[in-house]
Design a protein around this motif. Structure first.
Motif, PDB file in Angstrom:
ATOM      1  N   PRO A  62       0.825  -1.218   0.000  1.00  0.00           N
ATOM      2  CA  PRO A  62       0.000   0.000   0.000  1.00  0.00           C
ATOM      3  C   PRO A  62       0.853   1.260   0.000  1.00  0.00           C
ATOM      4  N   LYS A  63       0.381   2.266  -0.717  1.00  0.00           N
ATOM      5  CA  LYS A  63       1.129   3.526  -0.788  1.00  0.00           C
ATOM      6  C   LYS A  63       1.110   4.272   0.544  1.00  0.00           C
ATOM      7  N   PHE A  64       0.123   3.951   1.367  1.00  0.00           N
ATOM      8  CA  PHE A  64       0.070   4.555   2.701  1.00  0.00           C
ATOM      9  C   PHE A  64      -0.386   3.505   3.700  1.00  0.00           C
ATOM     10  N   SER A  65       0.262   3.510   4.866  1.00  0.00           N
ATOM     11  CA  SER A  65      -0.154   2.620   5.952  1.00  0.00           C
ATOM     12  C   SER A  65       0.019   3.346   7.277  1.00  0.00           C
ATOM     13  N   PHE A  66      -1.049   3.355   8.074  1.00  0.00           N
ATOM     14  CA  PHE A  66      -0.956   3.965   9.396  1.00  0.00           C
ATOM     15  C   PHE A  66       0.087   3.262  10.258  1.00  0.00           C
ATOM     16  N   GLU A  67       0.370   2.001   9.945  1.00  0.00           N
ATOM     17  CA  GLU A  67       1.289   1.200  10.751  1.00  0.00           C
ATOM     18  C   GLU A  67       2.709   1.180  10.185  1.00  0.00           C
ATOM     19  N   SER A  68       2.968   2.027   9.204  1.00  0.00           N
ATOM     20  CA  SER A  68       4.284   2.040   8.570  1.00  0.00           C
ATOM     21  C   SER A  68       5.390   2.331   9.582  1.00  0.00           C
ATOM     22  N   PRO A  69       6.513   1.593   9.493  1.00  0.00           N
ATOM     23  CA  PRO A  69       7.646   1.841  10.390  1.00  0.00           C
ATOM     24  C   PRO A  69       8.171   3.278  10.328  1.00  0.00           C
ATOM     25  N   LYS A  70       7.956   3.943   9.175  1.00  0.00           N
ATOM     26  CA  LYS A  70       8.467   5.321   9.054  1.00  0.00           C
ATOM     27  C   LYS A  70       7.696   6.298   9.936  1.00  0.00           C
ATOM     28  N   PHE A  71       6.531   5.857  10.453  1.00  0.00           N
ATOM     29  CA  PHE A  71       5.753   6.705  11.352  1.00  0.00           C
ATOM     30  C   PHE A  71       5.986   6.348  12.817  1.00  0.00           C
ATOM     31  N   GLU A  72       6.959   5.480  13.050  1.00  0.00           N
ATOM     32  CA  GLU A  72       7.249   5.075  14.429  1.00  0.00           C
ATOM     33  C   GLU A  72       7.595   6.299  15.280  1.00  0.00           C
ATOM     34  N   GLY A  73       6.995   6.394  16.440  1.00  0.00           N
ATOM     35  CA  GLY A  73       7.243   7.521  17.332  1.00  0.00           C
ATOM     36  C   GLY A  73       6.207   8.624  17.196  1.00  0.00           C
ATOM     37  N   LEU A  74       5.368   8.549  16.143  1.00  0.00           N
ATOM     38  CA  LEU A  74       4.323   9.558  15.971  1.00  0.00           C
ATOM     39  C   LEU A  74       3.067   9.141  16.735  1.00  0.00           C
ATOM     40  N   PHE A  86      -1.121  12.705   2.494  1.00  0.00           N
ATOM     41  CA  PHE A  86      -1.063  11.696   1.442  1.00  0.00           C
ATOM     42  C   PHE A  86      -2.279  11.809   0.520  1.00  0.00           C
ATOM     43  N   ILE A  87      -3.462  11.920   1.097  1.00  0.00           N
ATOM     44  CA  ILE A  87      -4.685  12.032   0.304  1.00  0.00           C
ATOM     45  C   ILE A  87      -4.670  13.310  -0.541  1.00  0.00           C
ATOM     46  N   SER A  88      -4.128  14.383   0.003  1.00  0.00           N
ATOM     47  CA  SER A  88      -4.045  15.645  -0.735  1.00  0.00           C
ATOM     48  C   SER A  88      -3.248  15.477  -2.021  1.00  0.00           C
ATOM     49  N   GLU A  89      -2.228  14.614  -1.986  1.00  0.00           N
ATOM     50  CA  GLU A  89      -1.447  14.349  -3.189  1.00  0.00           C
ATOM     51  C   GLU A  89      -2.170  13.381  -4.116  1.00  0.00           C
ATOM     52  N   MET A  90      -2.822  12.381  -3.549  1.00  0.00           N
ATOM     53  CA  MET A  90      -3.478  11.354  -4.353  1.00  0.00           C
ATOM     54  C   MET A  90      -4.657  11.902  -5.157  1.00  0.00           C
ATOM     55  N   ILE A  91      -5.411  12.829  -4.582  1.00  0.00           N
ATOM     56  CA  ILE A  91      -6.603  13.319  -5.278  1.00  0.00           C
ATOM     57  C   ILE A  91      -6.251  14.193  -6.485  1.00  0.00           C
ATOM     58  N   LYS A  92      -4.985  14.543  -6.610  1.00  0.00           N
ATOM     59  CA  LYS A  92      -4.562  15.315  -7.775  1.00  0.00           C
ATOM     60  C   LYS A  92      -4.484  14.431  -9.020  1.00  0.00           C
ATOM     61  N   LEU A 176     -10.971  20.973   0.623  1.00  0.00           N
ATOM     62  CA  LEU A 176     -12.014  20.035   1.026  1.00  0.00           C
ATOM     63  C   LEU A 176     -11.432  18.920   1.888  1.00  0.00           C
ATOM     64  N   ASN A 177     -10.305  18.389   1.463  1.00  0.00           N
ATOM     65  CA  ASN A 177      -9.669  17.308   2.222  1.00  0.00           C
ATOM     66  C   ASN A 177      -9.267  17.763   3.614  1.00  0.00           C
ATOM     67  N   LYS A 178      -8.749  18.990   3.706  1.00  0.00           N
ATOM     68  CA  LYS A 178      -8.344  19.519   5.013  1.00  0.00           C
ATOM     69  C   LYS A 178      -9.552  19.712   5.918  1.00  0.00           C
ATOM     70  N   GLU A 179     -10.631  20.253   5.366  1.00  0.00           N
ATOM     71  CA  GLU A 179     -11.844  20.463   6.167  1.00  0.00           C
ATOM     72  C   GLU A 179     -12.405  19.125   6.667  1.00  0.00           C
ATOM     73  N   LEU A 180     -12.369  18.108   5.802  1.00  0.00           N
ATOM     74  CA  LEU A 180     -12.848  16.791   6.203  1.00  0.00           C
ATOM     75  C   LEU A 180     -11.985  16.221   7.326  1.00  0.00           C
ATOM     76  N   THR A 181     -10.673  16.399   7.193  1.00  0.00           N
ATOM     77  CA  THR A 181      -9.742  15.894   8.206  1.00  0.00           C
ATOM     78  C   THR A 181      -9.991  16.554   9.552  1.00  0.00           C
ATOM     79  N   ILE A 182     -10.112  17.869   9.543  1.00  0.00           N
ATOM     80  CA  ILE A 182     -10.340  18.612  10.785  1.00  0.00           C
ATOM     81  C   ILE A 182     -11.708  18.260  11.367  1.00  0.00           C
ATOM     82  N   TYR A 183     -12.699  18.123  10.493  1.00  0.00           N
ATOM     83  CA  TYR A 183     -14.049  17.748  10.918  1.00  0.00           C
ATOM     84  C   TYR A 183     -14.019  16.391  11.632  1.00  0.00           C
ATOM     85  N   HIS A 184     -13.327  15.428  11.011  1.00  0.00           N
ATOM     86  CA  HIS A 184     -13.224  14.083  11.587  1.00  0.00           C
ATOM     87  C   HIS A 184     -12.487  14.110  12.928  1.00  0.00           C
TER      88      HIS A 184
END
Length: 203
Positions: A62-74, A86-92, A176-184
């Motif tokens: 997957p191009k994105f994973s919440f469990e990715s080792p690169k996010f360790e410590g976040l 990531f979604i902001s780039e993908m929707i383009k 739109l993506n940012k508003e959805l993120t903040i809303y969530h």
């Protein structure tokens, strides 16, 4: 041998996602990789086989994973903010051609791929919500199944034309993506989480 097979798979996956499956031939893939069709058919019996293997590869990488080792410590909010970026780039560059072709010409492959995407996305969201609850950033009383399924439902159906609440330009906008993120996040965050989110938004 395995390296060449893997290279073919990665290039084919990229071409299918960019242009759909209908307009890409085995000749196109062979030419792109500067190999003969005979070599291509050594690894994949036909185009259907290659498409199926490419979709399986996409699910396992997957191009994105919440469990990715690169996010360790976040923390959970930081990880979700990474997802927003990531979604902001993908929707383009949406892959409507691929979805259309799979539905029309390869319905069984589409069904397996769609179900696989839903499962992976749901598991990732559940991971994020559980982490946030444990950290005290998300509300303790959240119904993890309902919240994760709501997001799966939205993100995987946001391009459906029958639900054209937003224009295509709006759907592809970061606003739109940012508003959805903040809303969530405002909906699931605890007071501690809201305070942290406000600091994150300012950076």
């Amino acid at each position: 041998m395995e390296n060449q097979k893997q290279k073919i798979l990665e290039y084919a996956c990229e071409m299918f996602f960019d242009c759909g499956t209908r307009s890409i031939s085995m000749d196109d893939i062979a030419k792109k990789l500067a190999i003969s069709k005979k070599t291509l058919y050594q690894y994949y019996s036909n185009k259907q086989d290659l498409i199926g293997q490419a979709l399986k590869w996409e699910l396992s990488h997957p191009k994105f994973s919440f469990e990715s080792p690169k996010f360790e410590g976040l923390n959970a909010i930081e990880r979700y903010w990474k997802f927003y970026k990531f979604i902001s780039e993908m929707i383009k560059k949406p892959h409507h051609s691929l979805e259309f072709d799979l539905k029309k010409y390869h319905p069984e492959l589409w069904s397996n791929f769609k179900n696989g995407k839903m499962k992976l996305f749901r598991e990732g969201l559940r991971f994020n919500i559980k982490q946030g609850i444990e950290e005290g950033f998300y509300r303790q009383e959240l119904n993890i199944d309902i919240v994760s399924n709501l997001l799966v439902r939205f993100y995987l159906n946001m391009w459906k034309e029958e639900y054209d609440v937003f224009s295509k330009e709006e759907l592809m906008s970061e606003e739109l993506n940012k508003e959805l993120t903040i809303y969530h996040l405002h909906g699931i965050c605890s007071i501690k989480g809201i305070e942290y989110l406000n600091k994150l938004k300012q950076n």
